[in-house]
Scaffold this motif. Structure first.
Motif, PDB file in Angstrom:
ATOM      1  N   THR A  92       0.522  -9.405   1.321  1.00 54.25           N
ATOM      2  CA  THR A  92      -0.596  -8.512   0.989  1.00 54.25           C
ATOM      3  C   THR A  92      -0.988  -8.661  -0.487  1.00 54.25           C
ATOM      4  N   ASP A  93      -2.126  -8.099  -0.813  1.00 55.23           N
ATOM      5  CA  ASP A  93      -2.582  -8.115  -2.207  1.00 55.23           C
ATOM      6  C   ASP A  93      -1.796  -7.141  -3.081  1.00 55.23           C
ATOM      7  N   LEU A  94      -0.959  -6.322  -2.476  1.00 53.43           N
ATOM      8  CA  LEU A  94      -0.246  -5.309  -3.257  1.00 53.43           C
ATOM      9  C   LEU A  94       0.989  -5.863  -3.970  1.00 53.43           C
ATOM     10  N   GLU A  95       1.301  -7.123  -3.704  1.00 51.23           N
ATOM     11  CA  GLU A  95       2.635  -7.598  -4.078  1.00 51.23           C
ATOM     12  C   GLU A  95       2.870  -7.797  -5.570  1.00 51.23           C
ATOM     13  N   HIS A  96       4.121  -7.628  -5.904  1.00 48.04           N
ATOM     14  CA  HIS A  96       4.681  -7.932  -7.223  1.00 48.04           C
ATOM     15  C   HIS A  96       5.004  -9.427  -7.248  1.00 48.04           C
ATOM     16  N   ASN A  97       5.131  -9.980  -8.429  1.00 49.99           N
ATOM     17  CA  ASN A  97       5.476 -11.409  -8.528  1.00 49.99           C
ATOM     18  C   ASN A  97       6.843 -11.737  -7.918  1.00 49.99           C
ATOM     19  N   SER A  98       7.667 -10.735  -7.718  1.00 49.70           N
ATOM     20  CA  SER A  98       8.967 -10.994  -7.085  1.00 49.70           C
ATOM     21  C   SER A  98       8.786 -11.450  -5.641  1.00 49.70           C
ATOM     22  N   VAL A  99       7.674 -11.089  -5.045  1.00 47.57           N
ATOM     23  CA  VAL A  99       7.306 -11.608  -3.727  1.00 47.57           C
ATOM     24  C   VAL A  99       6.381 -12.816  -3.867  1.00 47.57           C
ATOM     25  N   LEU A 100       5.389 -12.670  -4.747  1.00 45.65           N
ATOM     26  CA  LEU A 100       4.359 -13.707  -4.830  1.00 45.65           C
ATOM     27  C   LEU A 100       4.907 -15.059  -5.278  1.00 45.65           C
ATOM     28  N   ARG A 101       5.715 -15.062  -6.310  1.00 51.93           N
ATOM     29  CA  ARG A 101       6.142 -16.369  -6.842  1.00 51.93           C
ATOM     30  C   ARG A 101       7.037 -17.137  -5.879  1.00 51.93           C
ATOM     31  N   LEU A 113       0.025 -19.527   3.498  1.00 54.00           N
ATOM     32  CA  LEU A 113       0.073 -18.091   3.222  1.00 54.00           C
ATOM     33  C   LEU A 113      -1.254 -17.444   3.594  1.00 54.00           C
ATOM     34  N   SER A 114      -1.182 -16.216   4.079  1.00 55.28           N
ATOM     35  CA  SER A 114      -2.378 -15.382   4.240  1.00 55.28           C
ATOM     36  C   SER A 114      -2.069 -14.023   3.643  1.00 55.28           C
ATOM     37  N   PHE A 115      -3.081 -13.441   3.001  1.00 53.70           N
ATOM     38  CA  PHE A 115      -2.878 -12.142   2.359  1.00 53.70           C
ATOM     39  C   PHE A 115      -3.782 -11.086   2.989  1.00 53.70           C
ATOM     40  N   LEU A 116      -3.171  -9.991   3.385  1.00 55.17           N
ATOM     41  CA  LEU A 116      -3.935  -8.833   3.835  1.00 55.17           C
ATOM     42  C   LEU A 116      -4.631  -8.262   2.598  1.00 55.17           C
ATOM     43  N   ALA A 117      -5.962  -8.267   2.642  1.00 56.60           N
ATOM     44  CA  ALA A 117      -6.716  -7.946   1.431  1.00 56.60           C
ATOM     45  C   ALA A 117      -6.689  -6.450   1.123  1.00 56.60           C
ATOM     46  N   ALA A 118      -6.709  -6.133  -0.158  1.00 54.39           N
ATOM     47  CA  ALA A 118      -6.839  -4.748  -0.614  1.00 54.39           C
ATOM     48  C   ALA A 118      -8.245  -4.530  -1.147  1.00 54.39           C
ATOM     49  N   ASP A 119      -8.759  -3.314  -0.956  1.00 52.77           N
ATOM     50  CA  ASP A 119     -10.084  -2.997  -1.471  1.00 52.77           C
ATOM     51  C   ASP A 119      -9.982  -2.441  -2.895  1.00 52.77           C
ATOM     52  N   ARG A 120     -11.080  -1.914  -3.421  1.00 50.49           N
ATOM     53  CA  ARG A 120     -11.089  -1.455  -4.815  1.00 50.49           C
ATOM     54  C   ARG A 120     -10.196  -0.236  -5.040  1.00 50.49           C
ATOM     55  N   ARG A 121      -9.806   0.432  -3.960  1.00 50.64           N
ATOM     56  CA  ARG A 121      -8.847   1.545  -4.089  1.00 50.64           C
ATOM     57  C   ARG A 121      -7.416   1.067  -3.850  1.00 50.64           C
ATOM     58  N   GLY A 122      -7.263  -0.216  -3.601  1.00 47.70           N
ATOM     59  CA  GLY A 122      -5.927  -0.735  -3.353  1.00 47.70           C
ATOM     60  C   GLY A 122      -5.449  -0.520  -1.938  1.00 47.70           C
ATOM     61  N   CYS A 123      -6.388  -0.225  -1.032  1.00 48.24           N
ATOM     62  CA  CYS A 123      -6.020   0.044   0.364  1.00 48.24           C
ATOM     63  C   CYS A 123      -6.194  -1.216   1.213  1.00 48.24           C
ATOM     64  N   VAL A 124      -5.366  -1.338   2.243  1.00 47.29           N
ATOM     65  CA  VAL A 124      -5.483  -2.473   3.166  1.00 47.29           C
ATOM     66  C   VAL A 124      -6.009  -1.989   4.506  1.00 47.29           C
ATOM     67  N   ASP A 125      -6.560  -2.922   5.264  1.00 49.75           N
ATOM     68  CA  ASP A 125      -7.054  -2.636   6.611  1.00 49.75           C
ATOM     69  C   ASP A 125      -6.059  -3.228   7.608  1.00 49.75           C
ATOM     70  N   TYR A 126      -5.235  -2.369   8.204  1.00 49.98           N
ATOM     71  CA  TYR A 126      -4.199  -2.867   9.119  1.00 49.98           C
ATOM     72  C   TYR A 126      -4.801  -3.563  10.344  1.00 49.98           C
ATOM     73  N   ASP A 127      -6.009  -3.178  10.690  1.00 50.88           N
ATOM     74  CA  ASP A 127      -6.643  -3.804  11.861  1.00 50.88           C
ATOM     75  C   ASP A 127      -6.945  -5.280  11.615  1.00 50.88           C
ATOM     76  N   ALA A 128      -6.882  -5.690  10.346  1.00 50.15           N
ATOM     77  CA  ALA A 128      -7.131  -7.104  10.038  1.00 50.15           C
ATOM     78  C   ALA A 128      -5.880  -7.961  10.256  1.00 50.15           C
ATOM     79  N   LEU A 129      -4.736  -7.329  10.455  1.00 47.55           N
ATOM     80  CA  LEU A 129      -3.489  -8.093  10.586  1.00 47.55           C
ATOM     81  C   LEU A 129      -3.516  -9.103  11.743  1.00 47.55           C
ATOM     82  N   PRO A 130      -3.908  -8.699  12.945  1.00 41.07           N
ATOM     83  CA  PRO A 130      -3.879  -9.677  14.050  1.00 41.07           C
ATOM     84  C   PRO A 130      -4.729 -10.904  13.771  1.00 41.07           C
ATOM     85  N   GLY A 131      -5.808 -10.729  13.036  1.00 47.49           N
ATOM     86  CA  GLY A 131      -6.681 -11.861  12.733  1.00 47.49           C
ATOM     87  C   GLY A 131      -6.044 -12.880  11.801  1.00 47.49           C
ATOM     88  N   LEU A 132      -4.952 -12.493  11.146  1.00 42.50           N
ATOM     89  CA  LEU A 132      -4.268 -13.418  10.238  1.00 42.50           C
ATOM     90  C   LEU A 132      -3.243 -14.281  10.958  1.00 42.50           C
TER      91      LEU A 132
END
Lengths: 377, 76
Positions: A92-101, A113-132
């Protein structure tokens, strides 16, 4: 100093932790190295801590609690020990470098890799998961809560998604262990990675993995174990499989006492207190002219409030807070580049206030007054 | 010289398993103690559970005991 950087480390520790480390420094030998009173006292402390952490996190076997120096090491062990260049991994876009690197290093070796995107509030759309999903998707690797915004992910939902699609679920609990309920079995977590020095309130240099039944991680490092010494390879049985070299026995003794403190205090009480302070501060600053607060405050979250004051350099704001008001916070990038990109704060950075169990309402109020003062200038 | 007696030696794959054995035996009042694995059993180091050989059966069949790497009888 008013310490509001608990997302970096809980500076104030319970007295029992200090005492336990002090006693351990005077009494512990080396676990599994020989069989003498010193080594056995260390082995008893370390095994007892495995038992406590296994129960605390809903594990089913203390031998599947393996110690590391921190969650970064735990995440490296889990990611490189379970995943390979042929795999596709969701994060996800929420990750710390301890995951990202570690993931980026795997990507350099051929993984996708695919990242579940976060919006401007930092929220993710779980319904997008199956599409990844792809045919070779092997795992979801994600944080429980953003170290930048405090937004929490619904790990029960992600765990169910992983169960449904036969994926491994590697969870980074750095920001939630100790103040959120986490249950390896109920949340379908394959590997829980934790650090001891944040919400668990133990010493720095402690952390580990809680590994679900059936999950077999390739050893990340090899070396002395005190057992099966004539084997060429690292022994296969957990926890030795993932623990080469001397453990931080003194730190683990402190972590053991910390878990006792958490159980006696109740993580629901800790969560309630920290959340109340976070909301008190949030309500005090959210409407201050010129202040921008990031994150989603409409649902359960970690006790973090991150903001900016106008277009001020976030480092300058944190320096004023420290020098003029005696308030310790964290500015800059917070090792979370994707999260900053989603929030639009890559250049400015942001000022993070993170609350802990030993903070008070008066400290939160002082921090509100400080931000008001800075914003008015 | 220590007087030698017939003993049963339980060995384990990990130190953690040895500690689990000690905890179990203490909780249930079962006999024995932790000690170095005799070299005549294995030269691989490690912690063993040592008890009088006459207690082998009760220990071997103790519910909840960790997995043993091996069970041996020696004069110790």
């Amino acid at each position: 100093m008013i310490y509001l950087d608990n997302a970096a480390t809980s500076l104030r520790k319970p007295d029992c932790v200090v005492q336990a480390v002090s006693e351990a420094l005077c009494s512990l030998g080396n676990v599994g190295r020989g069989v003498n009173a010193g080594s056995l006292s260390a082995a008893r402390v370390v095994y007892g801590t495995r038992e406590k952490l296994s129960a605390f996190f809903g594990g089913d076997d203390p031998s599947r609690v393996c110690f590391t120096c921190n969650s970064t090491e735990a995440l490296n062990i889990a990611i490189f020990g379970l995943l390979g260049p042929e795999d596709h991994i969701i994060s996800t876009d929420l990750e710390h470098n301890s995951v990202l690197r570690p993931l980026y290093r795997l990507e350099d070796r051929g993984a996708a890799l695919s990242f579940l995107a976060a919006d401007r509030r930092g929220c993710v759309d779980y319904d997008a998961l199956p599409g990844l999903l792809r045919p070779n998707t092997r795992a979801v690797v994600c944080t429980h809560a953003s170290n930048l915004t405090g937004n929490a992910l619904d790990i029960r939902r992600i765990g169910a998604f992983c169960r449904e699609h036969g994926l491994l679920f590697i969870l980074d609990a750095s920001q939630t262990a100790g103040s959120f309920p986490i249950h390896v079995a109920k949340d379908n977590i394959s590997v829980l990675c934790f650090t001891g020095h944040k919400g668990l309130m133990g010493p720095q240099g402690t952390g580990g993995l809680v590994i679900a039944p059936g999950v077999e991680i390739r050893p990340f490092k090899t070396g002395g174990t005190g057992v099966q010494s004539h084997l060429r390879a690292q022994p296969e049985a957990y926890p030795t499989r993932l623990e080469a070299g001397t453990l931080n026995g003194h730190g683990i003794a402190g972590l053991s006492a910390a878990v006792d403190f958490l159980r006696e205090t109740g993580i629901e009480n800790i969560h309630r207190h920290e959340t109340a302070l976070m909301r008190r501060f949030y309500e005090g600053v959210r409407a201050v002219p010129g202040v921008t607060v990031y994150g989603d405050f409409d649902r359960e979250r970690a006790p973090i409030v991150t903001l900016n004051v106008g277009d001020m350099d976030s480092g300058e704001v944190s320096d004023i807070l420290m020098e003029d008001f005696g308030i310790a916070v964290r500015s800059g990038a917070h090792c979370a580049p994707r999260m900053h990109a989603a929030l639009g704060t890559t250049v400015q950075g942001a000022v993070r206030f993170s609350f802990g169990y030993f903070n008070t309402a008066a400290e939160a109020d002082t921090a509100v007054r400080a931000i008001r003062s800075i914003a008015e200038e | 010289m220590r007087e030698r007696k017939p003993m049963v030696v339980f060995t384990f794959h990990t130190t953690a398993a040895a500690m689990a054995m000690e905890k179990l035996c203490k909780a249930r009042g079962l006999p024995g103690r932790l000690g170095p694995t005799p070299r005549s059993v294995t030269s691989d180091c490690g912690i063993a559970w040592l008890a009088p050989a006459s207690d082998r059966e009760v220990l071997e069949n103790a519910p909840g005991a960790p997995e043993f790497a091996g069970v041996y009888e020696r004069e110790l």
